[in-house]
Write an enzyme that holds these catalytic residues in place. Structure first.
Site, PDB file in Angstrom:
ATOM      1  N   ALA A  62       0.861  -1.182   0.000  1.00 33.79           N
ATOM      2  CA  ALA A  62       0.000   0.000   0.000  1.00 33.79           C
ATOM      3  C   ALA A  62       0.898   1.232   0.000  1.00 33.79           C
ATOM      4  O   ALA A  62       2.056   1.159   0.403  1.00 33.79           O
ATOM      5  CB  ALA A  62      -0.870  -0.020   1.256  1.00 33.79           C
ATOM      6  N   GLY A 101       0.543  -5.135   0.594  1.00 35.02           N
ATOM      7  CA  GLY A 101      -0.560  -5.132  -0.362  1.00 35.02           C
ATOM      8  C   GLY A 101      -0.157  -5.785  -1.681  1.00 35.02           C
ATOM      9  O   GLY A 101      -0.997  -6.370  -2.372  1.00 35.02           O
ATOM     10  N   GLU A 104      -0.595  -9.278  -1.290  1.00 34.15           N
ATOM     11  CA  GLU A 104      -2.042  -9.545  -1.267  1.00 34.15           C
ATOM     12  C   GLU A 104      -2.631  -9.536  -2.682  1.00 34.15           C
ATOM     13  O   GLU A 104      -3.530 -10.318  -2.988  1.00 34.15           O
ATOM     14  CB  GLU A 104      -2.739  -8.516  -0.364  1.00 34.15           C
ATOM     15  N   GLU A 124       3.859  -5.765   6.931  1.00 31.72           N
ATOM     16  CA  GLU A 124       3.022  -4.763   7.614  1.00 31.72           C
ATOM     17  C   GLU A 124       3.348  -4.646   9.090  1.00 31.72           C
ATOM     18  O   GLU A 124       3.286  -3.566   9.684  1.00 31.72           O
ATOM     19  CB  GLU A 124       1.532  -5.123   7.457  1.00 31.72           C
TER      20      GLU A 124
HETATM   21  C1  3H9 Z   1       0.444  -2.448   3.330  1.00 36.50           C
HETATM   22  O1  3H9 Z   1       0.730  -2.879   2.267  1.00 36.50           O
HETATM   23  C2  3H9 Z   1      -0.930  -2.574   3.942  1.00 36.50           C
HETATM   24  C3  3H9 Z   1      -1.736  -3.561   3.161  1.00 36.50           C
HETATM   25  O2  3H9 Z   1      -1.926  -4.724   3.920  1.00 36.50           O
HETATM   26  C4  3H9 Z   1      -3.024  -3.038   2.643  1.00 36.50           C
HETATM   27  C5  3H9 Z   1      -3.910  -2.287   3.561  1.00 36.50           C
HETATM   28  C6  3H9 Z   1      -5.318  -2.006   3.037  1.00 36.50           C
HETATM   29  N1  3H9 Z   1       4.623   3.508   0.215  1.00 36.50           N
HETATM   30  O3  3H9 Z   1      13.290   1.763   0.767  1.00 36.50           O
HETATM   31  P1  3H9 Z   1      13.750   2.531  -0.405  1.00 36.50           P
HETATM   32  C7  3H9 Z   1       9.437   4.949  -0.876  1.00 36.50           C
HETATM   33  S1  3H9 Z   1       1.599  -1.624   4.246  1.00 36.50           S
HETATM   34  C8  3H9 Z   1       5.112   4.726  -0.071  1.00 36.50           C
HETATM   35  O4  3H9 Z   1      14.788   3.572  -0.201  1.00 36.50           O
HETATM   36  P2  3H9 Z   1      14.923   0.148  -1.510  1.00 36.50           P
HETATM   37  C9  3H9 Z   1      10.495   5.226   0.179  1.00 36.50           C
HETATM   38  O5  3H9 Z   1      10.012   6.064   1.179  1.00 36.50           O
HETATM   39  C10 3H9 Z   1       3.032  -1.556   3.194  1.00 36.50           C
HETATM   40  N2  3H9 Z   1       6.421   4.960  -0.303  1.00 36.50           N
HETATM   41  O6  3H9 Z   1      14.225   1.567  -1.596  1.00 36.50           O
HETATM   42  C11 3H9 Z   1      11.591   5.862  -0.648  1.00 36.50           C
HETATM   43  O7  3H9 Z   1      11.221   7.219  -0.864  1.00 36.50           O
HETATM   44  P3  3H9 Z   1      12.340   8.343  -0.974  1.00 36.50           P
HETATM   45  C12 3H9 Z   1       3.767  -2.827   3.165  1.00 36.50           C
HETATM   46  C13 3H9 Z   1       7.236   3.926  -0.282  1.00 36.50           C
HETATM   47  O8  3H9 Z   1      15.200  -0.249  -2.897  1.00 36.50           O
HETATM   48  C14 3H9 Z   1      11.473   5.141  -1.989  1.00 36.50           C
HETATM   49  O9  3H9 Z   1      10.165   4.566  -2.015  1.00 36.50           O
HETATM   50  N3  3H9 Z   1       4.970  -2.671   2.413  1.00 36.50           N
HETATM   51  C15 3H9 Z   1       6.798   2.629   0.003  1.00 36.50           C
HETATM   52  O10 3H9 Z   1      16.015   0.178  -0.520  1.00 36.50           O
HETATM   53  C16 3H9 Z   1      12.494   4.049  -2.169  1.00 36.50           C
HETATM   54  O11 3H9 Z   1      12.438   3.180  -1.038  1.00 36.50           O
HETATM   55  C17 3H9 Z   1       6.133  -2.339   2.979  1.00 36.50           C
HETATM   56  O12 3H9 Z   1       6.209  -2.168   4.157  1.00 36.50           O
HETATM   57  C18 3H9 Z   1       5.415   2.426   0.245  1.00 36.50           C
HETATM   58  N4  3H9 Z   1       4.899   1.212   0.509  1.00 36.50           N
HETATM   59  O13 3H9 Z   1      13.823  -0.818  -0.893  1.00 36.50           O
HETATM   60  C19 3H9 Z   1       7.316  -2.207   2.060  1.00 36.50           C
HETATM   61  N5  3H9 Z   1       7.862   1.777  -0.027  1.00 36.50           N
HETATM   62  O14 3H9 Z   1      13.203   7.945  -2.111  1.00 36.50           O
HETATM   63  C20 3H9 Z   1       8.053  -0.962   2.345  1.00 36.50           C
HETATM   64  C21 3H9 Z   1       8.922   2.538  -0.342  1.00 36.50           C
HETATM   65  O15 3H9 Z   1      11.573   9.585  -1.172  1.00 36.50           O
HETATM   66  N6  3H9 Z   1       9.145  -0.734   1.445  1.00 36.50           N
HETATM   67  N7  3H9 Z   1       8.567   3.828  -0.491  1.00 36.50           N
HETATM   68  O16 3H9 Z   1      13.083   8.297   0.354  1.00 36.50           O
HETATM   69  C22 3H9 Z   1      10.324  -1.379   1.498  1.00 36.50           C
HETATM   70  O17 3H9 Z   1      10.524  -2.281   2.281  1.00 36.50           O
HETATM   71  C23 3H9 Z   1      11.414  -0.928   0.578  1.00 36.50           C
HETATM   72  O18 3H9 Z   1      11.100   0.375   0.144  1.00 36.50           O
HETATM   73  C24 3H9 Z   1      11.652  -1.802  -0.683  1.00 36.50           C
HETATM   74  C25 3H9 Z   1      12.680  -1.104  -1.609  1.00 36.50           C
HETATM   75  C26 3H9 Z   1      12.194  -3.157  -0.234  1.00 36.50           C
HETATM   76  C27 3H9 Z   1      10.378  -1.990  -1.458  1.00 36.50           C
END
Ligand code: 3H9
Length: 678
Positions: A62, A101, A104, A124
């Site tokens: 999400a 998400g 999901e 999450e």
């Molecule tokens: C969820 O899904 C709830 C669901 O169950 C549905 C509910 C109804 N959203 O980490 P990075 C941004 S909860 C918005 O440096 P990497 C991040 O802030 C979500 N922004 O890259 C950064 O911005 P900036 C569950 C996001 O290659 C940029 O993207 N998912 C999101 O080292 C690059 O990120 C997670 O918890 C997001 N979801 O790692 C996954 N994700 O450049 C969270 C990232 O401005 N994300 N950004 O600083 C991660 O674990 C890592 O970002 C990922 C990439 C592994 C994907």
């Protein structure tokens, strides 16, 4: 152009998301998915559907930036129900990370194919949540409750191979041919009844053997202590076995909503962005040319030097480690090997990886061997004269353009840099012990440190798996500087009648892994002791004089048994009582609230001073330091975020009540009703 497009390939409709950087499932993407599915259903010539993403990853979850704001566009759960209900087979084509998400979405598809490098998971819980689009209900129905529990409750993603092994992925396809292979796979499914995750029956393992839930709780004990979301995750997975799908989804929604509106989720989402913000250095272009770091030199093969070296070796960067005496060098190298071998024994490294790491380590007894290093980090005795001597020598030997770093934990980097002819290439890299394990790296920016040097260190920290934050030059930098007032209060309260175990327990209850006196026992009460048993000026001197040097000798503030369980010691109580009598302070009962306030509020106050002086760029950097370096509980968001949730006016009032100083910035923010974060 829309973030979601479709392409028709004969009888296959491919829905493609392109929402950089991580294909987060924001409103436009959700709408695009719904439109794509409607297009597939309404076009009779379409017989199967593939969902894939452009860019570096499948949907990473999400869009966290939408949390807490009014919902726009279709809700993910409903969109996924519609997708799953399709009578035409839908295949998720996964690369990068299918997270939250995103996982999901994949679960709602009828089939999942992935490239070998893909990872899939439900993180999450790391944001203080559980999956909220039926992930907790679909996953156990596909892989079983036992396999679902760690994914939902701990939140670490699994590899494509593992996911295939548990039945989460149907097929692993070619790393470079995902689009074609997914279409070929989809074509094979045409005409078959699409399997729906919501109708899966693997969840019955938890009904047949309900003990798995308690067993899991027990095994995870320490990892989940204090966090709300893991328990909600366990309940949701359990519900998946016990309830109908619709009731299970309703249960998930109830648990999710409760978490989403709580403080822990806010704190952990704050931390998610804080960690990423800490990578950015105000006023420096993130695209600045970096200095290539192909070889690292470490001076000092003790615990610290060896631990620091391991970070680079593990990342495949050759290390030359220098000691002055053969015996110390051999011992240091031996410890590195032993640490790696222990990691291998625990299955976290292969024998080959151990050998690979050791093969790029060059032990040496000569500074001259550091000449061609791109970065040299000294980890020698913590004394300014020693450091100056070392830096003068390094400056003369190490090639021009190389970075010279000190691992000092409190000495003035500018003073050290001043003895070199390249102060712009000097900075502090403050690793925390054990340096190969602890996540935090404080990068200390000297007055003259050049921008590219600083950015190189920042990027390098990510490469070696550290979480970095930049600190200015001040005694103790961010972390240790804030530790000082806490320790001062801890000691003062003992003089006023508090028991030292009560002080420790208050911090344990707050969520720290240990309190100040346990920490002292672990680190060694004798650290920095003058070693003269006759000279007793402090409580510590008195403890050391009677051999209470800490856990390593089985006794410090506490007595330790074989299992390292602590019990308060009569001898220590006596020593403290004598010091308290000498100090002449009135003895009184000190409440837990007072202990907590006096330990934590002065830290917030010091944090405010650090910000006031510009020693940290932002309040959230301070949170990053304390969460990663000192065990501040993540679910409170770090000291500055926590202070915001307490209310800065309350923090000021507490400091005043206990006659403790209040920084101008703190008072000012409190009076204006402002927060440190936001
Ligand atoms: C969820 O899904 C709830 C669901 O169950 C549905 C509910 C109804 N959203 O980490 P990075 C941004 S909860 C918005 O440096 P990497 C991040 O802030 C979500 N922004 O890259 C950064 O911005 P900036 C569950 C996001 O290659 C940029 O993207 N998912 C999101 O080292 C690059 O990120 C997670 O918890 C997001 N979801 O790692 C996954 N994700 O450049 C969270 C990232 O401005 N994300 N950004 O600083 C991660 O674990 C890592 O970002 C990922 C990439 C592994 C994907």
């Amino acid at each position: 152009m829309s973030v979601v497009t479709t392409e028709k390939h004969d009888n296959i409709l491919v829905i493609i998301s392109n929402n950089p950087p991580v294909n987060a499932l924001g409103a436009a993407v959700r709408q695009g998915l719904v439109d794509g599915i409607n297009e597939a259903l309404s076009d009779e010539s379409v017989e199967a559907v593939v969902i894939r993403c452009d860019g570096r990853t499948f949907f990473a979850g999400a869009d966290i930036t939408e949390f807490g704001k009014p919902m726009k566009g279709p809700n993910l759960g409903e969109a996924l129900d519609q997708l799953e209900a399709s009578n035409k087979p839908v295949v998720a084509a996964i690369h990068g990370t299918a997270l939250g998400g995103g996982c999901e979405v994949a679960l709602a598809c009828h089939y999942r194919v992935a490239v070998p490098s893909a990872k899939i998971g439900l993180p999450e819980v790391k944001l203080g949540l559980i999956p909220g689009a039926a992930g907790t209900q679909r996953l156990p129905r596909v892989v079983g409750a036992e396999a679902a529990l760690p994914m939902v409750v701990i939140g670490n993603p699994v590899s494509a191979k593992k996911a295939h092994g548990i039945g989460l992925i149907d097929k692993i396809v070619g790393e470079d041919s995902l689009a074609e292979d997914a279409m070929a796979f989809a074509r094979e499914q045409i005409g078959k009844a699409p399997p729906r995750s919501s109708e899966g029956t693997a969840n019955q393992d938890g009904v047949r053997n309900p003990a798995i839930f308690d067993d899991f709780r027990q095994q995870s004990g320490r990892k989940i202590r204090g966090f709300d979301a893991p328990e909600a995750g366990i309940q949701a997975v359990k519900a998946a076995g016990e309830m109908s799908y619709a009731d299970g989804v309703a249960k998930e929604r109830e648990l999710f909503t409760k978490l989403m509106t709580g403080t822990q989720a806010a704190a952990m989402q704050h931390y998610f962005f804080a960690e990423r913000a800490a990578n950015k250095i105000d006023g420096i272009d993130p695209k600045i040319d970096l200095i290539p770091i192909r070889k690292v030199g470490i001076l000092g093969a003790g615990t610290m030097g060896g631990g620091i070296g391991m970070n680079f070796l593990s990342a495949g960067i050759p290390v030359t480690i220098v000691e002055l005496k053969e015996e110390a060098l051999d011992r240091g190298v031996g410890v590195i090997r032993k640490n790696y071998e222990n990691t291998a024994k625990r299955g976290r490294m292969t024998e080959q990886q151990v050998e690979d790491a050791m093969s790029i380590l060059t032990p040496s007894l000569s500074y001259d061997d550091l000449a061609d290093c791109d970065l040299v980090i000294e980890a020698v005795f913590e004394n300014m004269d020693v450091k100056k001597e070392v830096f003068t020598k390094l400056d003369a030997i190490v090639k021009q353009g190389a970075i010279l770093a000190s691992n000092t934990s409190y000495l003035n980097i500018d003073e050290i840099a001043a003895v070199t002819k390249r102060p712009e290439y000097v900075l502090g890299l403050h690793f925390f012990s054990p340096a190969n394990v602890m996540k935090l790296l404080e990068i200390v920016r000297g007055e003259k440190t050049a921008d590219d040097v600083l950015m190189t260190a920042m990027k390098l920290s990510k490469k070696i798996g550290k979480v970095a934050a930049v600190s200015g030059v001040c005694p103790g930098f961010i972390g240790n500087r804030m530790l000082s007032p806490r320790q001062e209060q801890a000691n003062a309260m003992l003089m006023e009648g508090a028991n030292y175990w009560e002080v420790d327990d208050v911090l344990l209850e707050f969520g720290f892994p240990m309190g100040p006196f346990q920490m002292s026992d672990l680190a060694g009460v004798d650290i920095g002791w003058h070693r003269d048993p006759e000279r007793i000026e402090t409580m510590r001197d008195a403890l050391c004089a009677v051999g209470r040097w800490g856990q390593k000798v089985g006794k410090g503030f506490y007595d330790y048994d074989q299992a390292r369980q602590r019990t308060p010691a009569d001898e220590v109580k006596q020593i403290i009582a004598e010091f308290a009598a000498k100090a002449g302070k009135e003895q009184r009962e000190i409440s837990k609230d007072e202990i907590r306030e006096r330990l934590l509020y002065p830290m917030v106050n010091e944090g405010a001073k650090i910000l006031e002086e510009g020693m940290a760029q932002r309040a959230s950097d301070i949170d990053v330091v304390w969460i990663n370096g000192y065990g501040w509980p993540l679910y409170t968001g770090g000291p500055m975020f926590w202070a915001d949730t307490v209310g800065l006016d309350k923090v000021v009032a507490g400091l005043e009540k206990h006659n403790l100083p209040v920084a101008d910035m703190l008072r000012d923010k409190a009076s204006k009703g402002e927060k440190f974060n936001g």
